[in-house]
Motif scaffolding. Structure first.
Motif, short mmCIF file in Angstrom:
data_model
loop_
_atom_site.label_atom_id
_atom_site.label_comp_id
_atom_site.label_asym_id
_atom_site.label_seq_id
_atom_site.Cartn_x
_atom_site.Cartn_y
_atom_site.Cartn_z
N PHE A 16 0.80 -1.23 0.00
CA PHE A 16 0.00 0.00 0.00
C PHE A 16 0.83 1.28 0.00
O PHE A 16 0.32 2.36 0.29
CB PHE A 16 -0.99 0.03 1.17
N PHE A 17 2.10 1.17 -0.31
CA PHE A 17 2.94 2.36 -0.45
C PHE A 17 3.76 2.22 -1.73
O PHE A 17 3.98 1.12 -2.23
CB PHE A 17 3.91 2.50 0.73
N ARG A 18 4.24 3.35 -2.21
CA ARG A 18 5.14 3.37 -3.36
C ARG A 18 6.43 4.10 -2.98
O ARG A 18 6.49 4.75 -1.93
CB ARG A 18 4.49 4.10 -4.54
N ASP A 19 7.43 3.97 -3.82
CA ASP A 19 8.65 4.75 -3.64
C ASP A 19 8.45 6.08 -4.36
O ASP A 19 8.77 6.23 -5.54
CB ASP A 19 9.86 4.00 -4.22
N PHE A 20 7.88 7.04 -3.65
CA PHE A 20 7.58 8.34 -4.23
C PHE A 20 8.80 9.24 -4.24
O PHE A 20 9.71 9.11 -3.40
CB PHE A 20 6.46 9.03 -3.44
N LYS A 21 8.79 10.18 -5.15
CA LYS A 21 9.91 11.11 -5.29
C LYS A 21 9.98 12.08 -4.12
O LYS A 21 11.06 12.41 -3.63
CB LYS A 21 9.79 11.90 -6.60
N TYR A 22 8.82 12.55 -3.65
CA TYR A 22 8.82 13.60 -2.63
C TYR A 22 8.43 13.12 -1.24
O TYR A 22 8.26 13.92 -0.33
CB TYR A 22 7.90 14.74 -3.08
N PHE A 23 8.26 11.84 -1.07
CA PHE A 23 7.96 11.30 0.25
C PHE A 23 8.64 9.95 0.36
O PHE A 23 8.21 8.99 -0.28
CB PHE A 23 6.45 11.16 0.46
N ASN A 24 9.69 9.89 1.16
CA ASN A 24 10.45 8.66 1.26
C ASN A 24 9.77 7.69 2.21
O ASN A 24 9.51 8.02 3.37
CB ASN A 24 11.88 8.93 1.74
N TYR A 25 9.47 6.51 1.74
CA TYR A 25 8.81 5.47 2.53
C TYR A 25 9.57 5.20 3.82
O TYR A 25 8.97 4.91 4.86
CB TYR A 25 8.72 4.19 1.69
N TRP A 26 10.89 5.30 3.77
CA TRP A 26 11.76 4.95 4.90
C TRP A 26 12.12 6.17 5.75
O TRP A 26 13.04 6.10 6.57
CB TRP A 26 13.02 4.28 4.40
N GLY A 27 11.42 7.28 5.57
CA GLY A 27 11.65 8.46 6.39
C GLY A 27 13.06 8.99 6.33
O GLY A 27 13.64 9.17 5.25
N ARG A 28 13.66 9.21 7.50
CA ARG A 28 15.00 9.79 7.59
C ARG A 28 16.10 8.74 7.57
O ARG A 28 17.29 9.08 7.61
CB ARG A 28 15.10 10.60 8.89
N VAL A 29 15.71 7.47 7.47
CA VAL A 29 16.68 6.38 7.55
C VAL A 29 17.69 6.38 6.39
O VAL A 29 18.91 6.30 6.62
CB VAL A 29 15.97 5.01 7.65
N PRO A 30 17.24 6.47 5.12
CA PRO A 30 18.21 6.43 4.03
C PRO A 30 19.27 7.53 4.11
O PRO A 30 20.45 7.27 3.84
CB PRO A 30 17.34 6.59 2.77
N ALA A 31 18.87 8.74 4.48
CA ALA A 31 19.84 9.84 4.59
C ALA A 31 20.88 9.53 5.64
O ALA A 31 22.07 9.82 5.47
CB ALA A 31 19.12 11.14 4.92
#
Length: 403
Positions: free
Chosen positions: A149-164
């Motif tokens: 129920f989620f996508r990898d959107f350009k302007y909203f990261n599914y994983w929040g602040r984790v990837p950064a």
């Protein structure tokens, strides 16, 4: 190759501005208390009439100064805080004219934002200290696989602040970019193609998969049944329902067929507009049931991950009670608990287990760790659990294994 933007962390400059705003609010609170006590003394000693007659100008100047200090502080804090949620902002505005209550709300605002400044500055300092170590610079890049129920959107990261946070510590990140809702086998096929694309275009040889929720089912099925085992170094599943969800099964049985179809049609139509090519709400939900997961596990179990040189591990977490997590998973906690026992608001603890290593997270503080908290859904600094640092150490562990 990636259409997902990594969310930028708070900068020192912004934190300094926020800290200045917090300082103004603390100064306001302290000075109001001291001035209030002084005014009481003057009133007792000189009476109301003489106090205001002789000192009206001083009182006016002090009042104007206090107003300026307060509004400067509150505007700065509202504009720069990442942890002061919308609800508390609204409460602050609504209670602004209610005596005593507004001071209580102000103290809460100061407490949250001052902790934010302290916590974020410590994180920035830690990352600077270990920058040269690049503790998340794994041999193979990280492929982060979203749940249902989620996508990898350009302007909203599914994983929040984790990837950064991972990238600051040396990680190379890619995303699954698969549809938001589909049967496990269909999602697995998409992921298999994505893995092949990454390896082909970058020459990285293999990827380390970190997958959340249904993404864990999709990932292990892709490796076991879609011929990409030589291209995968490890799979880490996060709060994945490996044994399925009795809760989901109950809802599917109890919900009228026409209601299920209406919900599915509405979802599929909405996500098609957002980028999915052929979403299937019902196929995705059905594959989360205990019966379907048993069938999936039967097929996956025929493949020996360890013999193929693929390291496997799983992570799970739990809420402590219905109010120990953020909306909306606090609403489902009790119902899931009735069917699946201790849970994260969606998945029962027994269902998390899979692979060579199992990590179970329990917060020693009152706040639980929900299904959404594990992907930093609300971008919340949880007292007792730092989700960003957890993933840093998780990936650092992969690096230590030579992966």
């Amino acid at each position: 190759m990636n259409n997902t933007r990594t969310e930028k962390p708070l900068t020192i400059a912004r934190l300094n501005i926020l800290g200045f705003g917090v300082g103004l609010l603390i100064s306001f609170l302290v000075s109001v208390f001291l001035l209030g006590m002084g005014l009481i003394v003057f009133l007792v000693k000189n009476g109301i009439k003489d106090t205001f007659a002789d000192h009206w100008l001083v009182l006016l100047i002090l009042t104007v100064v206090e107003i300026i200090i307060f509004w400067a502080g509150i505007i700065i804090v509202y504009a720069t805080s990442a942890q002061l949620g919308l609800k508390l902002r609204i409460i602050g505005i609504a209670c602004g004219m209610i005596p005593v209550v507004h001071l209580v709300v102000l103290i809460i605002i100061i407490s949250i934002t001052s902790r934010e400044v302290s916590f974020e500055k410590k994180k920035i300092k830690l990352d600077k200290q270990r920058h040269s170590q690049q503790i998340c610079k794994t041999k193979y890049p990280i492929l982060m696989v979203h749940g249902v129920f989620f996508r990898d959107f350009k302007y909203f990261n599914y994983w929040g602040r984790v990837p950064a946070e991972l990238e600051k510590n040396g990680a190379t990140i890619y995303y699954g970019n698969h549809q938001s809702a589909a049967a496990v086998e269909d999602s697995a096929q998409e992921l298999a193609e994505r893995v092949k694309q990454i390896v082909r275009e970058t020459g990285c040889g293999k990827v380390n998969i970190i997958a959340h929720s249904k993404g864990g089912l999709d990932s292990k099925f892709a490796v076991a049944c879609k011929d990409i085992a030589p291209l995968v170094a490890s799979i880490t599943t996060i709060n994945t329902p490996h044994m399925g969800c009795e809760f989901a099964e109950y809802l599917l049985v109890k919900a009228p067929e026409n209601l299920r179809n209406k919900v599915a049609d509405a979802y599929n139509a909405a996500l098609t507009k957002l980028g999915d090519t052929d979403p299937s709400f019902l196929d995705a939900v059905n594959d989360l049931t205990a019966i379907k997961c048993r069938n999936i596990n039967d097929r996956v179990s025929r493949f020996d991950f360890k013999a193929a040189g693929i390291y496997t591990q799983s992570v799970g977490s739990c809420m402590k009670h219905a109010i120990s997590g953020a909306f909306p998973l606090n609403m489902s906690y009790l119902l899931v608990g009735h069917f699946d026992g201790p849970n994260d608001g969606l998945v029962g603890e027994p269902s998390f287990h899979w692979g060579e290593n199992y990590i179970y997270l329990e917060n020693r503080k009152n706040r639980g760790i929900s299904h959404g908290d594990m992907i930093d859904l609300n971008r919340e600094n949880i007292n007792g659990f730092d989700v960003r640092e957890f993933f840093v150490q998780l990936v650092a562990g992969l690096k230590q294994r030579g992966l």
